[in-house]
Write an enzyme that holds these catalytic residues in place. Structure first.
Site, PDB file in Angstrom:
ATOM      1  N   ARG A  56       2.940   5.947  -3.368  1.00  0.00           N
ATOM      2  CA  ARG A  56       4.090   6.722  -3.847  1.00  0.00           C
ATOM      3  C   ARG A  56       4.271   6.560  -5.350  1.00  0.00           C
ATOM      4  O   ARG A  56       4.570   7.531  -6.066  1.00  0.00           O
ATOM      5  CB  ARG A  56       5.353   6.283  -3.090  1.00  0.00           C
ATOM      6  CG  ARG A  56       5.335   6.788  -1.629  1.00  0.00           C
ATOM      7  CD  ARG A  56       6.205   5.937  -0.744  1.00  0.00           C
ATOM      8  NE  ARG A  56       6.341   6.475   0.613  1.00  0.00           N
ATOM      9  CZ  ARG A  56       5.452   6.311   1.602  1.00  0.00           C
ATOM     10  NH1 ARG A  56       4.306   5.664   1.385  1.00  0.00           N
ATOM     11  NH2 ARG A  56       5.684   6.817   2.799  1.00  0.00           N
TER      12      ARG A  56
ATOM     13  N   ASP B  88       2.184  -0.868  12.061  1.00  0.00           N
ATOM     14  CA  ASP B  88       0.889  -1.359  11.589  1.00  0.00           C
ATOM     15  C   ASP B  88       0.629  -2.810  12.000  1.00  0.00           C
ATOM     16  O   ASP B  88      -0.494  -3.304  11.874  1.00  0.00           O
ATOM     17  CB  ASP B  88       0.796  -1.223  10.059  1.00  0.00           C
ATOM     18  CG  ASP B  88       0.777   0.249   9.639  1.00  0.00           C
ATOM     19  OD1 ASP B  88       0.405   1.101  10.468  1.00  0.00           O
ATOM     20  OD2 ASP B  88       1.140   0.543   8.485  1.00  0.00           O
TER      21      ASP B  88
ATOM     22  N   GLY C 289      -4.894   8.477   5.565  1.00  0.00           N
ATOM     23  CA  GLY C 289      -3.914   9.436   6.078  1.00  0.00           C
ATOM     24  C   GLY C 289      -2.762   9.615   5.103  1.00  0.00           C
ATOM     25  O   GLY C 289      -2.248  10.722   4.921  1.00  0.00           O
TER      26      GLY C 289
ATOM     27  N   ARG D 158      -7.310  -2.892  10.019  1.00  0.00           N
ATOM     28  CA  ARG D 158      -6.317  -3.773  10.652  1.00  0.00           C
ATOM     29  C   ARG D 158      -6.876  -4.453  11.914  1.00  0.00           C
ATOM     30  O   ARG D 158      -6.447  -5.541  12.272  1.00  0.00           O
ATOM     31  CB  ARG D 158      -5.017  -3.018  10.943  1.00  0.00           C
ATOM     32  CG  ARG D 158      -4.368  -2.489   9.656  1.00  0.00           C
ATOM     33  CD  ARG D 158      -2.894  -2.252   9.737  1.00  0.00           C
ATOM     34  NE  ARG D 158      -2.471  -1.428   8.619  1.00  0.00           N
ATOM     35  CZ  ARG D 158      -2.155  -1.881   7.402  1.00  0.00           C
ATOM     36  NH1 ARG D 158      -2.214  -3.159   7.138  1.00  0.00           N
ATOM     37  NH2 ARG D 158      -1.781  -1.049   6.441  1.00  0.00           N
TER      38      ARG D 158
ATOM     39  N   LYS E 150       0.837  -1.211   0.000  1.00  0.00           N
ATOM     40  CA  LYS E 150       0.000   0.000   0.000  1.00  0.00           C
ATOM     41  C   LYS E 150       0.871   1.261   0.000  1.00  0.00           C
ATOM     42  O   LYS E 150       0.610   2.193  -0.762  1.00  0.00           O
ATOM     43  CB  LYS E 150      -0.920  -0.029   1.230  1.00  0.00           C
ATOM     44  CG  LYS E 150      -1.924   1.089   1.296  1.00  0.00           C
ATOM     45  CD  LYS E 150      -3.117   0.685   2.137  1.00  0.00           C
ATOM     46  CE  LYS E 150      -2.949   0.948   3.613  1.00  0.00           C
ATOM     47  NZ  LYS E 150      -2.988   2.369   3.987  1.00  0.00           N
ATOM     48  N   SER E 151       1.905   1.280   0.828  1.00  0.00           N
ATOM     49  CA  SER E 151       2.753   2.485   0.908  1.00  0.00           C
ATOM     50  C   SER E 151       3.454   2.745  -0.423  1.00  0.00           C
ATOM     51  O   SER E 151       3.510   3.882  -0.900  1.00  0.00           O
ATOM     52  CB  SER E 151       3.821   2.305   1.994  1.00  0.00           C
ATOM     53  OG  SER E 151       3.220   2.290   3.258  1.00  0.00           O
TER      54      SER E 151
ATOM     55  N   ARG F 147      -5.698   2.490  18.132  1.00  0.00           N
ATOM     56  CA  ARG F 147      -5.467   1.040  18.046  1.00  0.00           C
ATOM     57  C   ARG F 147      -5.033   0.420  19.367  1.00  0.00           C
ATOM     58  O   ARG F 147      -5.097  -0.803  19.509  1.00  0.00           O
ATOM     59  CB  ARG F 147      -4.455   0.717  16.942  1.00  0.00           C
ATOM     60  CG  ARG F 147      -5.085   0.811  15.576  1.00  0.00           C
ATOM     61  CD  ARG F 147      -4.194   0.272  14.469  1.00  0.00           C
ATOM     62  NE  ARG F 147      -4.878   0.407  13.200  1.00  0.00           N
ATOM     63  CZ  ARG F 147      -4.271   0.653  12.040  1.00  0.00           C
ATOM     64  NH1 ARG F 147      -2.964   0.777  11.992  1.00  0.00           N
ATOM     65  NH2 ARG F 147      -4.978   0.756  10.938  1.00  0.00           N
TER      66      ARG F 147
END
Ligand code: S3P
Length: 419
Positions: free
Chosen positions: A18, A306, A85, A379, A13-14, A337
């Site tokens: 990008r 995470d 975010g 998550r 995902k990260s 969390r």
């Protein structure tokens, strides 16, 4: 029941966020394969399209037409960032030096998350930003010329570091960000591979402004290590399991979870290592293991942030007391969390105790199962879904669609490998 088989996972995902954003500054067409299919990525894709970037999907490939140094045009509507975010924070940095006016908006969870951590350093670079209560969405950005910044981050955050570096791509002079601990370095790796002038010295990253567009890329995104962590946990905890996960990203700044579970006694082998665009990829083989407790030290927290809900679950089945400290950042994720995982695990009978910046757990305990309050946090939903494989009663989630944020089809995949 055991967990068996061979799987591949959605793209990281990260890296996907990008890859989409940086391709917009490219000198031609970038082809992105195995982009993460989750809702957060659709959010970034739509936000970029609304700023004039041409993005087309062709089967499993997403193509981004790079627009060079100044690719963005005035969006007609506020940019809706949903639950993401990463979209909000990185786009704030990406757009800060471009002559457009943008309002950032999002869902209820995103409206509760602090955005000043990003726009304060951007303001020091000259950016024109205002926000509700000087902290929260909606945030208004009016892009204008920026000067460079030398900035010391108060906490290790890859999102904030990345936002400042992205703004630095169009600032006057060299921008430097220093972090108190290592955080994921996908921004540095990909920008370097695309020709940006990035220098890394330990926890300090410097970037010089672009003098020409980034190089367009043909990139296959590695499987998401954070998605893999759920399946690693399932295979470790369910007896007689043997699972292979192919082509997972094992960037050293992302795999503190792997090291933590190995220290707990996990039987995991790593094979077929490769490297593309600075990102290491490998196949993982996981077999059920007897686990012992662990202490997670604050300096490792950013590299498994995470995965901490999964550490709570694993610790509930490990012998001894596990302690997690220095994880206050968990309180400002998609949900708080610390509270989310502690309340669910203790409702299922786990001996888990909340502290301001973490939790401690005594194991092993049999988990009761039953109702799960997800707080609409992907998550938490996935962690408790995995917990349901070893609990007496099955997990009953108050919301299962929230997993679509990062891994649509998660529960189907979990069912396919557990029989
Ligand atoms: C991310 C960085 C981390 C992580 C988030 C994704 C990124 O957040 O929790 O899921 O892609 O840069 P922070 O930068 O807030 O630590």
């Amino acid at each position: 029941m055991s967990v068996q088989g061979e799987i591949t996972l959605p793209g990281d995902k990260s890296i996907s966020h990008r890859a989409l954003m940086f391709s917009a500054l490219g000198d031609g067409l970038s082809r992105l394969e195995n982009l993460n299919p989750g809702a957060d990525l659709k959010t970034t894709q739509t936000a970029l399209s609304n700023c004039g970037i041409e993005i087309t999907e062709k089967k499993s490939v997403v193509e981004v037409q790079g627009g060079g140094l100044r690719p963005f045009r005035q969006p007609e509507h506020p940019l809706y960032c949903g639950n993401s975010g990463t979209t909000t924070r990185l786009m704030l940095g990406l757009l800060a030096a471009h002559p457009i006016h943008v309002q950032f908006n999002g869902d209820d969870s995103l409206h509760k998350r602090p955005m000043d951590r990003v726009f304060r350093p951007l303001q020091q670079m000259g950016a024109n930003v205002s926000a509700r209560d000087r902290k929260y969405l909606p945030v208004m950005l009016s892009g204008r010329d920026l000067w460079a910044l030398d900035y010391e981050l108060p906490y290790a955050s890859a999102q904030v570091k990345s936002a400042i570096l992205l703004a630095g791509l169009h600032a006057r002079g060299q921008t430097t960000v220093k972090s108190p601990a290592y955080s994921r370095d996908h921004t540095e790796q990909l920008l370097k591979a695309m020709g940006a002038r990035v220098t890394v010295k330990g926890r300090q990253v410097s970037i010089k402004p672009l003098t020409k567009p980034l190089k367009a890329v043909d990139l296959t995104i590695p499987g998401d290590f954070s998605a893999a962590a759920f399946f690693i946990t399932a295979a470790l905890l369910v007896p007689d399991s043997d699972l292979i996960i192919r082509k997972v990203g094992i960037n050293p700044t992302r795999i503190a979870f792997l090291h933590a579970v190995q220290e707990m006694g996990a039987n995991i082998t790593i094979a077929n290592k490769e490297k593309h665009f600075g990102e290491a990829v490998a196949d993982l083989r996981i077999r059920s293991s007897n686990l012992k407790s662990i202490r997670i030290h604050p300096e490792h927290i950013p590299n498994l942030i995470d995965e901490l809900p999964l550490i709570a679950l694993l610790a509930s089945q490990a012998k001894g007391e596990t302690i997690v400290r220095g994880a206050a950042e968990l309180r400002v994720k998609e949900s708080d969390r610390i509270t989310s995982i502690v309340s669910n695990m203790s409702a299922w009978g786990s001996k888990i105790f909340e502290s301001e910046d973490g939790f401690s757990i005594e194991g092993p305990t049999t988990l009761r199962g039953g109702a799960v309050k997800t707080f609409k946090d992907h998550r938490i939903a996935m962690t408790m879904g995995v917990a349901g494989l070893i609990s007496k009663l099955p997990a009953v989630l108050d919301n299962s669609t929230c997993v679509d944020i990062s891994h649509p089809g998660f529960f189907e995949e979990l069912r396919n490998i557990s029989s």
